[in-house]
Every structure is written in structure tokens, then in C-alpha cells.
Design a protein around this motif. Structure first.
Motif, PDB file in Angstrom:
ATOM      1  N   ARG A   1       0.827  -1.220   0.000  1.00 16.73           N
ATOM      2  CA  ARG A   1       0.000   0.000   0.000  1.00 16.73           C
ATOM      3  C   ARG A   1       0.860   1.269   0.000  1.00 16.73           C
ATOM      4  N   PRO A   2       1.922   1.336   0.823  1.00 16.18           N
ATOM      5  CA  PRO A   2       2.682   2.592   0.835  1.00 16.18           C
ATOM      6  C   PRO A   2       3.383   2.883  -0.482  1.00 16.18           C
ATOM      7  N   TYR A   3       3.572   1.842  -1.301  1.00 12.99           N
ATOM      8  CA  TYR A   3       4.340   2.028  -2.527  1.00 12.99           C
ATOM      9  C   TYR A   3       3.482   1.832  -3.768  1.00 12.99           C
ATOM     10  N   GLU A   4       2.190   1.791  -3.600  1.00 12.11           N
ATOM     11  CA  GLU A   4       1.332   1.463  -4.727  1.00 12.11           C
ATOM     12  C   GLU A   4       1.463   2.499  -5.839  1.00 12.11           C
ATOM     13  N   GLY A   5       1.410   1.983  -7.038  1.00 14.40           N
ATOM     14  CA  GLY A   5       1.491   2.865  -8.202  1.00 14.40           C
ATOM     15  C   GLY A   5       2.902   3.214  -8.607  1.00 14.40           C
ATOM     16  N   LEU A   6       3.882   2.777  -7.847  1.00 12.38           N
ATOM     17  CA  LEU A   6       5.260   3.071  -8.228  1.00 12.38           C
ATOM     18  C   LEU A   6       5.797   1.934  -9.085  1.00 12.38           C
ATOM     19  N   SER A   7       6.484   2.281 -10.145  1.00  9.12           N
ATOM     20  CA  SER A   7       7.032   1.255 -11.021  1.00  9.12           C
ATOM     21  C   SER A   7       8.468   1.616 -11.380  1.00  9.12           C
ATOM     22  N   ALA A   8       9.195   0.619 -11.829  1.00 12.20           N
ATOM     23  CA  ALA A   8      10.590   0.852 -12.194  1.00 12.20           C
ATOM     24  C   ALA A   8      10.656   1.794 -13.391  1.00 12.20           C
ATOM     25  N   GLU A   9      11.700   2.586 -13.447  1.00 14.12           N
ATOM     26  CA  GLU A   9      11.836   3.518 -14.558  1.00 14.12           C
ATOM     27  C   GLU A   9      13.273   3.516 -15.048  1.00 14.12           C
ATOM     28  N   SER A  10      13.430   3.794 -16.317  1.00 15.20           N
ATOM     29  CA  SER A  10      14.763   3.933 -16.884  1.00 15.20           C
ATOM     30  C   SER A  10      15.342   5.257 -16.437  1.00 15.20           C
ATOM     31  N   LEU A  11      16.623   5.244 -16.167  1.00 16.98           N
ATOM     32  CA  LEU A  11      17.284   6.463 -15.744  1.00 16.98           C
ATOM     33  C   LEU A  11      18.123   6.994 -16.895  1.00 16.98           C
TER      34      LEU A  11
END
Lengths: 68, 282
Positions: free
Chosen positions: B69-79
Motif C-alpha cells: 500500500r505505501p508504494y502502490e502505483g510506483l514502477s521501475a523507470e529507466s534512468l
């Protein structure tokens, strides 16, 4: 109160494990194992030359009961 | 220290622990037997299967979402190099960021050693190169400007007057309403089945939303928001602090309940990314 049905037991079992893991607690089920949520911090990985930032995550971990 | 499930089940089922034990034993025995054959799936929990003589468990998506729940919606991203530079101050090492403030006090007065006698406490100061002081000063100045910028932006938010009193440890700030109107403006003719806009509702009660993208860079998040702005009429960028790092979620719609958000998530599957999540704003 009459004895709960098998469905009641399974539903309560699921709810309890969900609730406890959701609040950060580990749950031990005798004869089955222990459920816990382990934190994985945000990390930068490199795959094929591309750097990717992975957000933090909690990972569900199950350790089977060694005595079962 | 793990909690035993027995008293928790007893409380949940409103029966004694003595009554729970045989019921639980029966369930566990049945579960293990099925796991040895085809595996057994418990809805909302996961799948148990015997693998190489060991009982393995694969959590269900519902459970994975629940613990995240605290991290919902976060996904890996290219830097990209630019993103990395932008992300690094907030992302890199939060401990160092906080520790730099106390250490900045002696570092902030580099002229002092020449005018005041602090030599006992500063034997190493002369060993430091000027460049490191300049670098630290620039970083501190940059952080200050970032903070000042955030303050100004938050003050101009429509939500500012009601939400900006959040404590410094607040994990999330409301959508940047100052930017969403432009996005909304670009979508002057949204699809008829677009999620309802929050504009006409009391925002206090509409604290559920759908997250369609996330980034550690505000610029990247805004780009994604602009993309979705052509399809939806209520797109916003929400910043949140996760593990002492700032992440930006791109959100669509505002809903009064999780079920309402999930209903839209189900209905608009084709228009939303596969990893879109419901999320409760704080």
C-alpha cells in the motif's frame, strides 16, 4: 455460537494473514509455516546498459514449518 | 517475532483458541495434501504448491498489493543521465542528506578559521580543498532553492490552504492542481466515458484515485500526465515521500471510495496501462 464452517475458517485465515502482513507483522501458522513481509529498498539496477530505478517494495515471504 | 495465528483466528471467529486449534489443523492438513498434488489456491491469499519436497507459496496479487500500500502505483523507470541527475538529490542517500545539515554548520563558515581561533576543533579543516566547500555550498543552495520552490508551488495550490499544514514527515502532498488545469484545458473535449472530474465534488471525500505512472522525476511524471491529459479530463501529478525519497505519481480521477476507483479501473482497462493501481491519497 455454532461452529464455523470450512468457508468461514478459510475466509478468516485469509483476512488475518492479509491484515497482519499489511500492518507489518509476521504470522505463524502451526504446521504450515510463517508468513512475513520483507522490505526491499529502492535500488538502481543495470540491464543491458540501461540503468533502471526500482521503487521500494515489500515482498511477501513464506517460510514453511520445518517440523511439519 | 511472528504472531501466532491461533488467537487472531479465535478473535476473528469469535470462538475460543481451543476451538480454533482442531479446525486450523484440519484446514492445514487438507491444504498440505492438495499442495502435494495439484497445488491449492486460496482466493486473496495465494497458491500453495509442493516443489522439490518443500511447501512453496506464491502470493496472490491482492496480497502483494495489500503489503505494498505505501508504494502502490510506483514502477521501475529507466534512468536517463538527465533523470539521474534530477533524481539523485532526493533519491540517493537520504541519511546523507539529513546528516549534511548539521555538518553544514561548520562547513558554512569557511572564512571563520582565518579570523577565529577554532583550531583545536578544526585540525582537518585546512586539509579540505576549497572545491569541496564550494561543492557543498552549491548543493545546500540547490536544496534550499528546491525547498523554496516547493513551498511556493504548494502555496499556490488549490489544496494548499487545507493540506499544506502537513508535518515534514508527511508521505504525500495533494495533486498539483496548478498544473492540472492546463492538462485539463488541453483535453477540452474528453471522451464521454472519461472518469468523473473532481472539480464538481467535495475533494475532501474523494481521496481515491487511479495511478497510471510514476517517476522519481517531476518532469518525467508531468510528461506522462500530459500524455494522459489527452484521454482523461482529471489528470494530476501527486508527489509522495517513500523511504525518504520523493516519487511523483500520475493520477487520474478522484473517487469517493476504493471500490469506485476499482470499478473505473475495470471499465477503462483498454485505456489504462496494465499496471494501473488504485491509490488512496493522504
Amino acid at each position: 455460537m455454532e461452529s464455523p464452517s470450512a468457508e468461514d475458517i478459510i475466509e478468516a485465515f485469509t483476512d488475518v494473514v492479509q491484515d497482519q502482513l499489511g500492518t507489518g507483522n509476521a504470522v505463524e501458522v502451526p504446521g504450515l509455516g510463517t508468513f512475513s513481509a520483507e522490505h526491499r529498498p529502492s535500488e538502481v539496477h543495470e540491464e543491458e546498459g540501461v540503468r533502471r530505478l526500482a521503487p521500494p517494495r515489500n515482498q511477501v515471504v513464506f517460510a514453511p514449518d520445518p517440523d511439519a | 517475532m511472528p504472531k501466532s495465528i491461533i488467537p487472531l483466528l479465535a478473535e476473528r471467529l469469535d470462538i475460543s483458541e481451543e476451538q480454533v486449534q482442531p479446525l486450523l489443523s484440519t484446514m492445514v492438513e487438507e491444504l498440505r495434501q492438495r499442495a502435494e498434488s495439484d497445488g491449492v489456491q486460496l482466493s486473496g491469499l495465494g497458491t500453495f504448491r509442493e516443489e522439490d519436497g518443500t511447501l512453496a507459496f506464491r502470493p496472490a496479487p491482492t496480497l502483494r498489493r495489500r503489503v505494498n500500500r505505501p508504494y502502490e502505483g510506483l514502477s521501475a523507470e529507466s534512468l536517463s543521465p538527465a533523470t539521474e541527475r534530477e533524481a539523485s538529490p532526493a533519491q540517493g542517500t537520504p541519511e546523507k542528506a539529513t546528516n549534511s545539515e548539521p555538518s553544514s554548520a561548520p562547513a558554512a563558515d569557511p572564512e571563520a578559521p582565518s579570523t577565529q581561533d577554532r583550531s583545536p576543533a578544526r585540525p582537518d579543516a585546512n586539509d579540505r580543498s576549497v572545491d569541496s566547500f564550494v561543492l557543498i555550498s552549491l548543493i545546500l543552495a540547490g536544496l534550499f532553492l528546491l525547498g523554496a520552490g516547493w513551498f511556493v508551488i504548494n502555496q499556490t495550490n488549490l489544496w494548499g490552504p487545507t493540506q499544506d499544514a502537513a508535518p515534514p514527515t508527511a508521505t504525500e502532498t495533494p495533486p498539483d492542481q496548478a498544473e492540472s488545469p492546463s492538462t485539463t484545458g488541453s483535453a477540452s473535449d474528453p471522451p464521454p466515458d472519461a472518469p468523473p472530474s473532481a472539480d464538481t465534488e467535495a475533494s475532501d471525500t474523494r481521496d481515491w484515485t487511479i495511478v497510471v505512472a510514476s517517476s522519481s522525476s517531476r518532469g518525467s511524471a508531468q510528461e506522462a500526465a500530459d500524455t494522459y491529459g489527452s484521454q482523461f479530463d482529471s489528470v494530476a501529478v501527486v508527489s509522495g515521500t517513500v523511504d525518504d525519497a520523493t516519487w511523483y505519481r500520475v493520477t487520474i480521477g478522484r473517487y469517493p471510495s476504493e471500490s469506485a476507483a476499482e470499478r473505473v479501473l475495470d471499465e477503462r482497462t483498454e485505456a489504462l496501462p496494465p499496471d494501473a493501481w488504485t491509490h488512496q491519497l493522504e
